[in-house]
Design a protein around this motif. Structure first.
Motif, PDB file in Angstrom:
ATOM      1  N   VAL A 152      -3.141   1.244  -0.540  1.00 28.97           N
ATOM      2  CA  VAL A 152      -2.051   0.225   0.040  1.00 28.97           C
ATOM      3  C   VAL A 152      -0.899   0.129  -0.772  1.00 28.97           C
ATOM      4  O   VAL A 152       0.172   0.073  -0.092  1.00 28.97           O
ATOM      5  CB  VAL A 152      -2.761  -1.144  -0.515  1.00 28.97           C
ATOM      6  CG1 VAL A 152      -2.185  -2.427   0.083  1.00 28.97           C
ATOM      7  CG2 VAL A 152      -4.200  -1.170   0.574  1.00 28.97           C
ATOM      8  N   ILE A 153      -0.782   0.542  -1.945  1.00 30.72           N
ATOM      9  CA  ILE A 153       0.657   0.571  -2.750  1.00 30.72           C
ATOM     10  C   ILE A 153       1.721   1.768  -2.051  1.00 30.72           C
ATOM     11  O   ILE A 153       2.461   1.536  -1.569  1.00 30.72           O
ATOM     12  CB  ILE A 153       0.548   0.810  -4.098  1.00 30.72           C
ATOM     13  CG1 ILE A 153      -0.226  -0.592  -4.759  1.00 30.72           C
ATOM     14  CG2 ILE A 153       1.863   1.133  -4.889  1.00 30.72           C
ATOM     15  CD1 ILE A 153      -0.617  -0.534  -6.220  1.00 30.72           C
ATOM     16  N   ALA A 154       0.802   2.875  -1.675  1.00 28.20           N
ATOM     17  CA  ALA A 154       1.494   3.944  -1.159  1.00 28.20           C
ATOM     18  C   ALA A 154       2.132   3.507   0.275  1.00 28.20           C
ATOM     19  O   ALA A 154       3.114   3.908   0.626  1.00 28.20           O
ATOM     20  CB  ALA A 154       0.823   5.178  -1.187  1.00 28.20           C
ATOM     21  N   ALA A 155       1.207   3.011   0.935  1.00 30.81           N
ATOM     22  CA  ALA A 155       1.727   2.668   2.321  1.00 30.81           C
ATOM     23  C   ALA A 155       2.684   1.552   2.319  1.00 30.81           C
ATOM     24  O   ALA A 155       3.686   1.705   2.992  1.00 30.81           O
ATOM     25  CB  ALA A 155       0.378   1.864   3.112  1.00 30.81           C
ATOM     26  N   VAL A 156       2.656   0.572   1.684  1.00 32.71           N
ATOM     27  CA  VAL A 156       3.780  -0.227   1.271  1.00 32.71           C
ATOM     28  C   VAL A 156       5.095   0.231   0.960  1.00 32.71           C
ATOM     29  O   VAL A 156       6.181   0.028   1.535  1.00 32.71           O
ATOM     30  CB  VAL A 156       3.386  -1.267   0.220  1.00 32.71           C
ATOM     31  CG1 VAL A 156       4.735  -2.343  -0.001  1.00 32.71           C
ATOM     32  CG2 VAL A 156       2.300  -2.352   0.946  1.00 32.71           C
ATOM     33  N   LYS A 157       4.920   1.287  -0.160  1.00 37.87           N
ATOM     34  CA  LYS A 157       6.150   1.861  -0.601  1.00 37.87           C
ATOM     35  C   LYS A 157       6.641   2.655   0.700  1.00 37.87           C
ATOM     36  O   LYS A 157       7.972   2.905   0.512  1.00 37.87           O
ATOM     37  CB  LYS A 157       5.827   2.759  -1.957  1.00 37.87           C
ATOM     38  CG  LYS A 157       5.767   1.683  -3.156  1.00 37.87           C
ATOM     39  CD  LYS A 157       5.543   2.335  -4.416  1.00 37.87           C
ATOM     40  CE  LYS A 157       5.562   1.434  -5.445  1.00 37.87           C
ATOM     41  NZ  LYS A 157       5.868   1.810  -6.633  1.00 37.87           N
ATOM     42  N   GLY A 158       6.049   3.467   1.456  1.00 35.50           N
ATOM     43  CA  GLY A 158       6.433   4.250   2.294  1.00 35.50           C
ATOM     44  C   GLY A 158       6.916   3.495   3.632  1.00 35.50           C
ATOM     45  O   GLY A 158       8.009   3.732   4.003  1.00 35.50           O
ATOM     46  N   ALA A 159       6.329   2.298   3.750  1.00 33.18           N
ATOM     47  CA  ALA A 159       6.675   1.560   5.119  1.00 33.18           C
ATOM     48  C   ALA A 159       8.023   1.145   4.612  1.00 33.18           C
ATOM     49  O   ALA A 159       8.972   0.624   5.704  1.00 33.18           O
ATOM     50  CB  ALA A 159       5.702   0.711   5.355  1.00 33.18           C
TER      51      ALA A 159
END
Length: 190
Positions: A152-159
């Motif tokens: 989830v953190i990686a998805a947020v930081k990527g988005a």
């Protein structure tokens, strides 16, 4: 009054980082933005690093209202992702500063430590929600709570780097984790 001035300095520094990155953060300009002498700034922050740490804390505090909460883990996670998506759309400055902080953290151990401290709460809450979802059968795929929190953190930081696709990214994450499990519970195929 002292804490008000300190907050004004943090917000001024935050704005400078949002506009020009850390390379554009100059203590004299921050003091000028608040209407004080440069030397007076040091009554509030002994070093530039202290100000950077305060900017990191101020920035991460903006996310506290998005923390997943509630008795249903799937609803809590969905609402969290939706709140983050709204923030990405409404507060591009916030995400510009988080990108700057993450990039600086890769080169600066003090910023890395500050970010780790400030993100620990987010990581802990996500891990708890995901673990509760595992216990309740809320997820459509097997989920390791700690690894799921990192996803989830990686998805947020990527988005945040491509804000125009944030809604699609978070929607896909919801579909993978949540929607398939709800379809399965209704007897439908995911």
């Amino acid at each position: 009054m002292r804490s008000d001035r300190r907050e004004q300095l943090v917000v001024a520094a935050y704005r400078r980082v949002a506009e020009a990155g850390f390379e554009g953060l100059r203590l004299r300009q921050v003091a000028e933005d608040v209407g004080i002498d440069h030397s007076t700034l040091h009554h509030h922050f002994a070093t530039k690093q202290d100000l950077v740490d305060a900017v990191a804390e101020y920035t991460t505090r903006q996310f506290w209202t998005t923390a997943p909460q509630g008795p249903d883990p799937a609803v809590a996670l969905r609402e969290h992702l939706q709140a983050l998506c709204r923030l990405i759309e409404d507060r591009p400055d916030l995400f510009a500063v988080t990108v700057e902080l993450d990039l600086r953290a890769r080169r600066d151990p003090a910023v890395a430590a500050a970010m780790a401290r400030h993100e620990a709460g987010w990581r802990e809450v996500l891990t708890t929600v995901l673990a509760e979802g595992v216990a309740h059968g809320s997820w459509s795929v097997p989920v390791d709570a700690a690894a799921g929190a990192e996803l989830v953190i990686a998805a947020v930081k990527g988005a945040r780097l491509v804000p125009e696709v944030a809604g699609q990214v978070f929607g896909q994450l919801e579909a993978l984790l949540i929607d398939g499990a709800q379809d399965h519970a209704k007897g439908e195929r995911p």
